[in-house]
Enzyme design. Structure first.
Site, PDB file in Angstrom:
ATOM      1  N   ASP A  81     -11.006   1.289   3.619  1.00  0.00           N
ATOM      2  CA  ASP A  81     -10.039  -0.010   3.366  1.00  0.00           C
ATOM      3  C   ASP A  81     -10.335  -1.368   4.081  1.00  0.00           C
ATOM      4  O   ASP A  81     -10.817  -0.911   5.262  1.00  0.00           O
ATOM      5  CB  ASP A  81      -8.530   0.450   3.425  1.00  0.00           C
ATOM      6  CG  ASP A  81      -7.779  -0.360   2.669  1.00  0.00           C
ATOM      7  OD1 ASP A  81      -8.042  -1.134   1.880  1.00  0.00           O
ATOM      8  OD2 ASP A  81      -6.451  -0.421   3.024  1.00  0.00           O
ATOM      9  N   GLY A 179       3.001  -5.007   2.217  1.00  0.00           N
ATOM     10  CA  GLY A 179       4.285  -4.614   2.941  1.00  0.00           C
ATOM     11  C   GLY A 179       5.393  -4.778   1.805  1.00  0.00           C
ATOM     12  O   GLY A 179       5.238  -4.837   0.525  1.00  0.00           O
ATOM     13  N   GLY A 207      -1.276  -4.261  -1.842  1.00  0.00           N
ATOM     14  CA  GLY A 207       0.127  -4.346  -1.679  1.00  0.00           C
ATOM     15  C   GLY A 207       1.081  -3.731  -2.804  1.00  0.00           C
ATOM     16  O   GLY A 207       1.915  -4.268  -3.494  1.00  0.00           O
ATOM     17  N   SER A 209       3.158  -1.135  -2.419  1.00  0.00           N
ATOM     18  CA  SER A 209       4.518  -0.931  -1.860  1.00  0.00           C
ATOM     19  C   SER A 209       5.712  -1.624  -2.602  1.00  0.00           C
ATOM     20  O   SER A 209       5.754  -3.038  -2.346  1.00  0.00           O
ATOM     21  CB  SER A 209       4.556  -1.036  -0.567  1.00  0.00           C
ATOM     22  OG  SER A 209       3.988   0.128   0.035  1.00  0.00           O
ATOM     23  N   ASN A 228      -3.402   0.357  -4.321  1.00  0.00           N
ATOM     24  CA  ASN A 228      -3.252   0.439  -2.866  1.00  0.00           C
ATOM     25  C   ASN A 228      -1.927   0.566  -2.309  1.00  0.00           C
ATOM     26  O   ASN A 228      -0.981  -0.262  -2.880  1.00  0.00           O
ATOM     27  CB  ASN A 228      -3.923  -0.742  -1.987  1.00  0.00           C
ATOM     28  CG  ASN A 228      -5.253  -0.493  -2.316  1.00  0.00           C
ATOM     29  OD1 ASN A 228      -6.033  -0.177  -3.023  1.00  0.00           O
ATOM     30  ND2 ASN A 228      -5.993  -1.117  -1.097  1.00  0.00           N
ATOM     31  N   VAL A 229      -1.406   1.695  -1.737  1.00  0.00           N
ATOM     32  CA  VAL A 229      -0.235   1.934  -1.259  1.00  0.00           C
ATOM     33  C   VAL A 229      -0.269   2.149   0.209  1.00  0.00           C
ATOM     34  O   VAL A 229      -0.948   3.266   0.447  1.00  0.00           O
ATOM     35  CB  VAL A 229       0.786   3.002  -2.143  1.00  0.00           C
ATOM     36  CG1 VAL A 229       1.960   3.041  -1.437  1.00  0.00           C
ATOM     37  CG2 VAL A 229       0.615   2.613  -3.384  1.00  0.00           C
ATOM     38  N   THR A 231       2.631   0.675   3.024  1.00  0.00           N
ATOM     39  CA  THR A 231       3.767   0.466   3.956  1.00  0.00           C
ATOM     40  C   THR A 231       4.976   1.334   3.519  1.00  0.00           C
ATOM     41  O   THR A 231       5.553   2.149   4.395  1.00  0.00           O
ATOM     42  CB  THR A 231       4.249  -1.068   3.673  1.00  0.00           C
ATOM     43  OG1 THR A 231       3.245  -1.691   3.897  1.00  0.00           O
ATOM     44  CG2 THR A 231       5.450  -1.328   4.411  1.00  0.00           C
TER      45      THR A 231
HETATM   46  P1  13P Z   1       1.281  -2.100   0.838  1.00  0.00           P
HETATM   47  O1  13P Z   1       1.304  -1.688   2.359  1.00  0.00           O
HETATM   48  O2  13P Z   1       1.830  -3.189   0.464  1.00  0.00           O
HETATM   49  O3  13P Z   1       1.651  -0.728   0.034  1.00  0.00           O
HETATM   50  O4  13P Z   1      -0.327  -2.566   0.560  1.00  0.00           O
HETATM   51  C1  13P Z   1      -1.349  -1.446   0.771  1.00  0.00           C
HETATM   52  C2  13P Z   1      -2.505  -2.218   0.933  1.00  0.00           C
HETATM   53  O5  13P Z   1      -2.832  -2.995   0.094  1.00  0.00           O
HETATM   54  C3  13P Z   1      -3.639  -1.622   1.688  1.00  0.00           C
HETATM   55  O6  13P Z   1      -4.962  -2.185   1.335  1.00  0.00           O
END
Ligand code: 13P
Length: 277
Positions: A81, A179, A207, A209, A228-229, A231
């Protein structure tokens, strides 16, 4: 079974579902993600960002994912990532990662194309897929990512970028944040629709989360195939462990590790079910 990312993302785009990409940086996070994938039998992306190199090295990540995932038919892609370093990308590929994200989103459009093209030519020569990013994703609460200005992806630039670079997947900025959201999410589905009408490679939503389920589903209907998750897995697990430690029980560290895996799985499975329904 460790697989290449492109094949599972293509199936996702055709089948109108998204594959969860969950960030890992320890034995517990890797075990939590892989056990959830096996339990729900969903193709899954185990994602390790270069910012976590102080937690684990590439070889240890590969060895752990391989040990926990080799005896299952559930497809698992091992993805690097957010990576800005050419050297780290080469190291990850050598270690056995099947997919890499080159993040040139901080660079000028022309520089981003130039650098991404270099990575694509190296990665494709060894059958590794490449994700790139266009636009900027700002920072919410409790994230570990860096502060960025929110810049929505320009659909015209996205079209040129994909043609020029030959990337396999593109991360787009449409209003999600890295986040937990500080207020109401301001997601622009119109931007996503416009991008999806111009390019046919799988689109990636960073992002994940805290993004409401109805928005997630609308994004999937409009071309998002990888979400993607990070946070929320951390925040939920830390809060639950804090709660456990506040009780009178005197926990052995090994028990904390088991609790951690259980809490991680709760969040991962919630998102897997959401992305596939
Ligand atoms: P979050 O932390 O908001 O879930 O986003 C994760 C992310 O995009 C990692 O690349």
């Amino acid at each position: 079974m460790i697989v290449n990312l492109t094949s599972i993302l293509k199936d996702a785009r055709l089948g109108k579902y998204a594959i969860g990409s969950f960030n890992v940086y320890s034995y517990e996070t890797i075990k939590g993600v892989i056990e959830s994938a096996i339990k729900l039998n969903k193709p899954t992306i185990v994602a390790f960002g270069e910012r976590y190199l102080e937690n684990m090295d590439f070889d240890s990540v590969y060895a752990t994912v391989n040990a926990l995932g080799k005896n299952t038919n559930t497809p698992i892609a091992l993805h690097l990532d957010h990576c800005k370093s050419f050297e780290h990308i080469v190291q990850a590929i050598r270690a056995g990662f099947t997919s890499v994200m080159y993040d040139g989103s901080n660079l000028s459009f022309e520089e981003n194309i130039k650098e991404t093209k270099k990575i694509v030519s190296i990665a494709h020569s060894v059958n590794v897929s490449v994700e790139a990013e266009l636009g900027g994703i700002s920072l919410g609460d409790r994230s570990n990512e860096e502060e960025r200005e929110q810049i929505y992806t320009d659909p015209n630039e996205a079209e040129i970028f994909v043609k020029e670079t030959g990337v396999d997947a593109l991360a787009v900025s449409i209003g999600t944040v890295h986040g937990m959201y500080k207020g109401e999410p301001k997601i622009d589905i119109g931007v996503l629709k416009s991008i999806a009408s111009r390019i046919d490679i799988p689109l990636v939503l960073h992002g994940g989360s805290g993004t409401p389920e109805n928005i997630i589903k609308e994004c999937i209907r409009n071309g998002i195939c990888k979400i993607n998750v990070n946070t929320e897995i951390s925040a939920y697990t830390v809060d639950k462990i804090k709660e456990a430690l506040r009780s009178d029980k005197d926990y052995h560290l090994s028990k904390i590790s088991i609790l951690e895996i259980e809490y991680i799985k709760e969040v991962v499975e919630k998102y897997m079910n959401m992305f596939y329904s």
